[in-house]
Design a protein around this motif. Structure first.
Motif, mmCIF file in Angstrom:
data_model
loop_
_atom_site.group_PDB
_atom_site.id
_atom_site.type_symbol
_atom_site.label_atom_id
_atom_site.label_comp_id
_atom_site.label_asym_id
_atom_site.label_seq_id
_atom_site.Cartn_x
_atom_site.Cartn_y
_atom_site.Cartn_z
ATOM 1 N N UNK A 108 54.968 25.919 42.354
ATOM 2 C CA UNK A 108 55.152 26.554 43.807
ATOM 3 C C UNK A 108 54.048 26.185 44.779
ATOM 4 N N UNK A 109 52.792 25.384 43.917
ATOM 5 C CA UNK A 109 51.627 25.445 44.816
ATOM 6 C C UNK A 109 50.827 26.608 45.108
ATOM 7 N N UNK A 110 50.428 26.594 46.473
ATOM 8 C CA UNK A 110 49.808 27.879 46.800
ATOM 9 C C UNK A 110 50.769 28.994 47.162
ATOM 10 N N UNK A 111 50.122 30.350 46.785
ATOM 11 C CA UNK A 111 50.996 31.466 46.880
ATOM 12 C C UNK A 111 51.465 31.520 48.182
ATOM 13 N N UNK A 112 52.723 31.966 48.399
ATOM 14 C CA UNK A 112 53.435 32.009 49.785
ATOM 15 C C UNK A 112 53.562 33.698 49.912
ATOM 16 N N UNK A 113 53.181 34.242 51.051
ATOM 17 C CA UNK A 113 53.477 35.478 51.628
ATOM 18 C C UNK A 113 54.796 36.231 50.808
ATOM 19 N N UNK A 114 55.011 37.263 50.389
ATOM 20 C CA UNK A 114 56.235 37.808 50.029
ATOM 21 C C UNK A 114 56.456 39.008 50.745
ATOM 22 N N UNK A 115 57.896 39.157 51.173
ATOM 23 C CA UNK A 115 58.237 40.281 51.860
ATOM 24 C C UNK A 115 58.114 41.399 51.100
ATOM 25 N N UNK A 116 57.553 42.583 51.911
ATOM 26 C CA UNK A 116 56.909 43.827 51.160
ATOM 27 C C UNK A 116 56.043 43.719 49.910
ATOM 28 N N UNK A 117 55.319 42.651 49.684
ATOM 29 C CA UNK A 117 54.323 42.484 48.656
ATOM 30 C C UNK A 117 53.224 43.319 48.654
ATOM 31 N N UNK A 118 52.864 43.865 47.628
ATOM 32 C CA UNK A 118 51.763 44.545 47.642
ATOM 33 C C UNK A 118 50.568 43.818 47.052
ATOM 34 N N UNK A 119 49.469 43.800 47.941
ATOM 35 C CA UNK A 119 48.187 43.045 47.506
ATOM 36 C C UNK A 119 47.366 44.245 46.876
ATOM 37 N N UNK A 120 46.808 43.381 45.601
ATOM 38 C CA UNK A 120 45.867 44.252 44.657
ATOM 39 C C UNK A 120 44.800 43.478 44.638
ATOM 40 N N UNK A 121 43.596 44.029 44.340
ATOM 41 C CA UNK A 121 42.395 43.399 43.883
ATOM 42 C C UNK A 121 42.594 43.013 42.640
ATOM 43 N N UNK A 122 41.691 41.733 41.930
ATOM 44 C CA UNK A 122 41.778 41.116 40.701
ATOM 45 C C UNK A 122 40.921 42.245 39.727
ATOM 46 N N UNK A 123 39.917 42.783 40.479
ATOM 47 C CA UNK A 123 39.046 43.839 39.640
ATOM 48 C C UNK A 123 39.227 45.140 40.295
ATOM 49 N N UNK A 124 39.558 46.173 39.411
ATOM 50 C CA UNK A 124 39.563 47.359 39.979
ATOM 51 C C UNK A 124 39.256 48.366 38.886
ATOM 52 N N UNK A 125 38.952 49.681 39.333
ATOM 53 C CA UNK A 125 38.513 50.776 38.519
ATOM 54 C C UNK A 125 39.827 51.526 37.842
ATOM 55 N N UNK A 126 39.494 51.661 36.727
ATOM 56 C CA UNK A 126 40.436 52.566 35.892
ATOM 57 C C UNK A 126 40.849 53.571 36.354
ATOM 58 N N UNK A 127 42.029 54.273 35.914
ATOM 59 C CA UNK A 127 42.440 55.738 36.521
ATOM 60 C C UNK A 127 41.430 56.656 35.983
ATOM 61 N N UNK A 128 41.176 57.754 36.718
ATOM 62 C CA UNK A 128 40.257 58.717 36.240
ATOM 63 C C UNK A 128 40.570 59.165 34.983
ATOM 64 N N UNK A 129 39.867 59.698 34.163
ATOM 65 C CA UNK A 129 40.340 60.109 32.762
ATOM 66 C C UNK A 129 40.949 61.227 32.637
ATOM 67 N N UNK A 130 40.343 62.419 33.605
ATOM 68 C CA UNK A 130 40.926 63.798 33.583
ATOM 69 C C UNK A 130 42.411 63.816 34.174
ATOM 70 N N UNK A 131 42.766 62.690 35.036
ATOM 71 C CA UNK A 131 44.023 62.652 35.646
ATOM 72 C C UNK A 131 45.109 61.883 34.921
ATOM 73 N N UNK A 132 44.927 61.526 33.730
ATOM 74 C CA UNK A 132 45.891 60.653 32.923
ATOM 75 C C UNK A 132 46.595 61.526 31.882
ATOM 76 N N UNK A 133 47.914 61.172 31.867
ATOM 77 C CA UNK A 133 48.498 61.963 30.791
ATOM 78 C C UNK A 133 48.185 61.714 29.357
ATOM 79 N N UNK A 134 48.844 62.324 28.208
ATOM 80 C CA UNK A 134 48.440 62.153 26.854
ATOM 81 C C UNK A 134 49.431 60.957 26.802
#
Length: 444
Positions: A108-134
Motif C-alpha cells: 500500500x505504500x505510505x500509510x493512509x489515515x484510517x477512520x477512527x484510527x488510534x495513533x500510538x507512540x512506538x515507544x511507551x511506558x509499561x503499565x504501572x505494576x500496582x495496577x495490573x492484574x495477576x
C-alpha cells in the motif's frame, strides 16, 4: 528561528537543519540542537532522494541521526526536516496484513489515515505494576508439553531458547494456532526474506491469519528498522489489549532486536561492554518485555513469547542470560533432542514455567513432579545403559524410569487438540495406570 523550550510535537512551524557530516548509516545535523530530541524522526527530500531516519543523540552543536535509507546521495549542506516522535495507527485494518517497521501495510505504500484510527507512540511506558492484574487462567496450547509441564497463562511472558535449525519457527507457528487468543501479533525481526515468506505460507496456519498482524524487518534492513519493528508490534499488541482483547505476541527474535540496539547504541557513542553489547541493552530489553503482560481492570492481557537465538547452545551468552531473568519462564529447545527426531525438541529438565505451582492443582503438581523425577533418573542412568553396565532389579525407582522412558519422551511430542484436562488425563494414564479389571488385591 528563536529557541524555545516547548516540545517539538506542539510546535506550529516546521523545523529544519543542515547536514554537516555523513558516515555509513549515520548523519550529523546542525542548527536544531535546542529543539530536537532523541526519537524525533528526520526526513531529507530532494530530486532523486527520499531519506528517512531517527535522532539518536543530541549535543550542543549538532544532533546524530540514524538513517533507515541509503546515504550515498546525501551531501553536506542538504536540508533536513525534523519531525515529532514516531507514531503508528494500529487497528483492525492491520489484521491479516504484513506491516513494515513504519506501520505501512505491504503493497500500500505510505500509510493512509484510517477512520477512527488510534495513533500510538512506538515507544511507551509499561503499565504501572500496582495496577495490573495477576496472571490469568492457563491457556490451551495444542501441545501436551505446554498444557502440562510448561503451562502458559494469560499475561505470561515466556522465552523460547534455541539454536538455528532446531524447529523454533515451526513451533512458534503452531503456538500461534494453538494458544487461545483473540488477536495474534507476530514480529519477524532480522529474518531472511525467504524465511519470512516460508513462515507466512507454511508455518503459520491459514486459519490464524485473519486475526493476525505480522510486522517484519528483514535482515537486509538497517538496525534502526529492526528495533522499530519490535516497537511497532508492541504498539499493535497494546492497542488490541486496550480494546479488551486477549492478545498473543510472538517476537522472533529478541536476539536480533538486541543486536540492532547494539549497533545503534555504538553509533550513538555508547561504550561497548560484554560481547560489545552496551550497558543499556538490559534496560532496553526489559522496557520492551515489560510492556507485555497482564492488563489493568477493563482491558485484556498481552501473553508474549520471545524467541532467543542461542549461539552454540550456550545459555550463558549475553542476551540469553539477560532475558532469562526478565521473563516468567523459558523453554529450551535442544539440538541433541532434535537430532534424534523428537519434535518439538523441548528439554523439559532445563525448562521452567514460573506460573507453576499456582497454575496447577495439588494433584496435578504431584504428577508434574513425578514426571520430572523419573526423567531425571533416566538421564542419570542412560550412560550406564548404553555401556551395558546397569543391572535391572537393583533399584525399583530407576527400573520404573527405564520402563517408562519411551512413553515419557513421546508424551512431550504429542499434539493435544482436546484441552488441558485431556493432557493431564494422558499424563495420569502413563504415571498412574489403572489396575486391570478383576485383579486380586495384594496382601498388606
Amino acid at each position: 528561528m528563536a529557541a524555545s523550550s516547548a516540545p517539538l510535537k506542539n510546535r506550529l512551524y516546521e523545523l529544519w537543519g543542515t547536514v554537516t557530516d555523513v558516515a555509513p548509516g549515520v548523519i550529523r545535523i546542525a542548527g536544531v540542537s535546542e529543539l530536537a530530541g532523541v526519537g524525533n524522526e528526520i526526513r531529507i527530500e530532494k530530486p532523486g532522494l527520499s531519506a528517512f531516519g531517527e535522532i539518536l543523540r543530541v549535543s550542543a552543536d549538532s544532533v546524530t541521526a540514524l538513517l533507515f535509507s541509503p546515504c550515498e546521495s546525501i551531501r553536506i549542506g542538504d536540508r533536513v526536516q525534523i519531525e515529532p516522535e514516531a507514531r503508528v495507527e494500529p487497528g483492525d485494518h492491520w489484521l491479516g496484513q504484513v506491516v513494515d517497521f513504519r506501520g505501512h501495510v505491504a503493497g500500500e505504500g505510505a500509510a493512509r489515515p484510517k477512520r477512527n484510527a488510534t495513533s500510538r507512540p512506538l515507544q511507551a511506558s509499561p503499565l504501572p505494576a500496582h495496577a495490573r492484574r495477576q496472571l490469568g487462567a492457563r491457556m490451551a496450547s495444542g501441545w501436551m508439553v505446554t498444557d502440562t509441564l510448561l503451562p502458559v497463562c494469560q499475561g505470561q511472558r515466556m522465552g523460547l531458547f534455541a539454536g538455528s535449525g532446531i524447529g523454533k519457527s515451526t513451533f512458534l507457528g503452531s503456538l500461534a494456532a494453538g494458544l487461545e487468543a483473540d488477536r495474534v501479533v507476530i514480529a519477524l525481526i532480522g529474518e531472511r526474506s525467504r524465511e519470512v515468506n516460508d513462515f507466512l505460507r507454511s508455518k503459520l496456519p491459514a486459519s490464524v491469519l485473519p486475526r493476525t498482524v505480522v510486522v517484519t524487518a528483514t535482515s537486509s534492513e538497517p538496525p534502526g528498522a529492526k528495533k522499530r519493528a519490535a516497537y511497532c508490534a508492541m504498539a499493535a499488541a497494546e492497542h488490541f489489549r486496550d480494546q479488551g482483547h486477549q492478545v498473543l505476541l510472538l517476537v522472533d527474535s529478541i536476539t536480533r532486536f538486541a543486536e540492532a540496539h547494539r549497533e545503534t547504541a555504538l553509533m550513538a557513542g555508547e561504550t561497548p561492554a560484554l560481547n560489545a553489547f552496551p550497558p543499556s541493552t538490559v534496560r532496553v530489553i526489559a522496557e520492551l518485555c515489560e510492556r507485555a503482560g497482564p492488563g489493568t481492570e477493563g482491558t485484556g492481557d498481552i501473553t508474549a513469547i520471545y524467541s532467543v537465538l542461542v549461539a552454540g547452545s550456550d545459555m550463558e551468552e549475553p542476551v540469553a542470560d539477560m532475558i532469562r531473568g526478565i521473563l516468567d519462564g523459558h523453554m529450551i529447545l535442544s539440538r541433541e533432542i532434535a537430532e534424534r527426531g523428537r519434535y518439538p525438541a523441548v528439554d523439559v529438565l532445563r525448562s521452567i514455567s514460573r506460573a507453576l505451582p499456582s497454575a496447577a492443582t495439588r494433584e496435578e503438581n504431584v504428577l508434574l513432579g513425578e514426571y520430572r523425577r523419573l526423567v531425571a533418573l533416566y538421564e542419570e542412568v542412560a550412560p550406564m545403559l548404553r555401556a551395558n553396565l546397569y543391572e535391572m532389579g537393583k533399584d525399583p525407582d530407576t527400573d520404573r524410569a527405564i520402563a517408562l522412558a519411551a512413553l515419557l519422551d513421546g508424551f512431550v511430542s504429542q499434539p493435544n487438540p482436546d484441552g488441558v484436562e485431556a493432557a493431564f488425563d494422558a499424563l495420569r494414564a502413563i504415571l498412574m495406570p489403572a489396575e486391570p479389571a478383576g485383579a486380586e488385591a495384594k496382601p498388606a
